[in-house]
Write an enzyme that holds these catalytic residues in place. Sequence first.
Site, PDB file in Angstrom:
ATOM      1  N   ASP A  10     -34.827  -9.444 -17.107  1.00 39.99           N
ATOM      2  CA  ASP A  10     -34.345  -8.317 -17.748  1.00 39.99           C
ATOM      3  C   ASP A  10     -33.857  -7.585 -16.636  1.00 39.99           C
ATOM      4  OD1 ASP A  10     -36.456  -7.837 -15.925  1.00 39.99           O
ATOM      5  OD2 ASP A  10     -37.204  -6.029 -16.777  1.00 39.99           O
ATOM      6  N   HIS A 240     -38.824  -8.804  -5.785  1.00 35.90           N
ATOM      7  CA  HIS A 240     -39.971  -9.469  -6.681  1.00 35.90           C
ATOM      8  C   HIS A 240     -39.818 -10.758  -7.429  1.00 35.90           C
ATOM      9  CE1 HIS A 240     -42.282  -5.861  -6.805  1.00 35.90           C
ATOM     10  NE2 HIS A 240     -41.320  -5.275  -6.734  1.00 35.90           N
TER      11      HIS A 240
HETATM   12  C1  BDR Z   1     -41.295  -6.323 -12.062  1.00 39.22           C
HETATM   13  O1  BDR Z   1     -40.675  -5.519 -12.649  1.00 39.22           O
HETATM   14  C2  BDR Z   1     -39.579  -5.213 -12.670  1.00 39.22           C
HETATM   15  O2  BDR Z   1     -38.995  -3.575 -12.332  1.00 39.22           O
HETATM   16  C3  BDR Z   1     -38.825  -5.942 -11.490  1.00 39.22           C
HETATM   17  O3  BDR Z   1     -37.589  -6.585 -12.051  1.00 39.22           O
HETATM   18  C4  BDR Z   1     -39.896  -7.167 -11.364  1.00 39.22           C
HETATM   19  O4  BDR Z   1     -39.658  -8.277 -12.503  1.00 39.22           O
HETATM   20  C5  BDR Z   1     -41.928  -5.799 -10.745  1.00 39.22           C
HETATM   21  O5  BDR Z   1     -43.178  -5.221 -10.950  1.00 39.22           O
HETATM   22 CA    CA Z   2     -37.563  -8.418 -13.765  1.00 36.99          CA
END
Ligand code: BDR
Ligand code: CA
Length: 313
Positions: A10, A240
Amino acid sequence: MTHPIIFDTDPGIDDAQAIAIALRHPEIELLGMTTTYGNVDVETATHNALLLAELAGQRIPVAQGAAQPMVKERHPPPAHIHGANGLGDIALPPVQGRAEGVSAAQFIVDTVNARPGEVTLVAVGPVGNLAAALQLDPGIIDRVKRVVIMGGSIREGGNVSPVAEANMFNDPDAAARVLTAGWPLTLVGLDVTHRCVLTDAHMARIEAGQGALGQVLAGSFGFYRDFYREALGIDGCCPHDSCALAWLLRPELFTTARGHLTVATEGDAEGQTIFAPEGRGFIEARWSRTPLVDVCLGVDGAAVSDWIADTLA
Ligand code: BDR
Ligand code: CA
């Protein structure tokens, strides 16, 4: 060894960093990207996935997927974290390509079935596309090589609620199916991603190494870093989604535990990932009935952050 993967995403600023790794790392064969709402709406996610591949000079299939959660109401995208355009609101060049004519779920099913036992699904957004693929063809449970998910939290607590990580919270009903489907699965959650920090110095090396793609990664980085300074008081951002690829390619940098996951789908704990270690008895058996999976608990965060920069420099 080369890993053929489908990257479910995403994008999203940290997604973009991970997409760059998937596009550039010599040990990854990027078979396609599948898109979902989450950090942005799904059309923007598809646009950004196509754009990032084009900036890297590659033509990668992109299949559009889930526009909303399976059951619950969708929350508005977090424009204060990723920008309204998902890439820190920097100006972006036009996109040439278009999404595939099949849904993300169909793309996953077709690709896995074409190469049984070979394809790893790496999912770094809400996991509705994986849940939809399971519904289309449950046989992929035995034909996928592994599922690696950035999401959840075992001991760290949450980032969008006191207990829930964003990707799990955004579609807990999909997460409940995907995390208990019985396929080989590794959860890469906040326990490790919060130990990794991508700094200005890392990003300067990435910008220098990635040409037009590097400009977008560096331009969007500032927006995300400012959020992390404010929210966590760290000097940089948590990469992340890149951690899922780091686990796939450099598992020795992580410690994992084996056990059973349950996802809370309602109430105050909605989106929480509850982990029951293998062999541990509890007052009732209900937390230990789901299939065994692996969860990441520890990481050499400095080494993973350096690995990201080294890969893209
Ligand atoms: C996840 O949430 C999204 O905002 C980031 O892309 C990552 O996949 C971290 O909690
Ligand atoms: Ca993500």
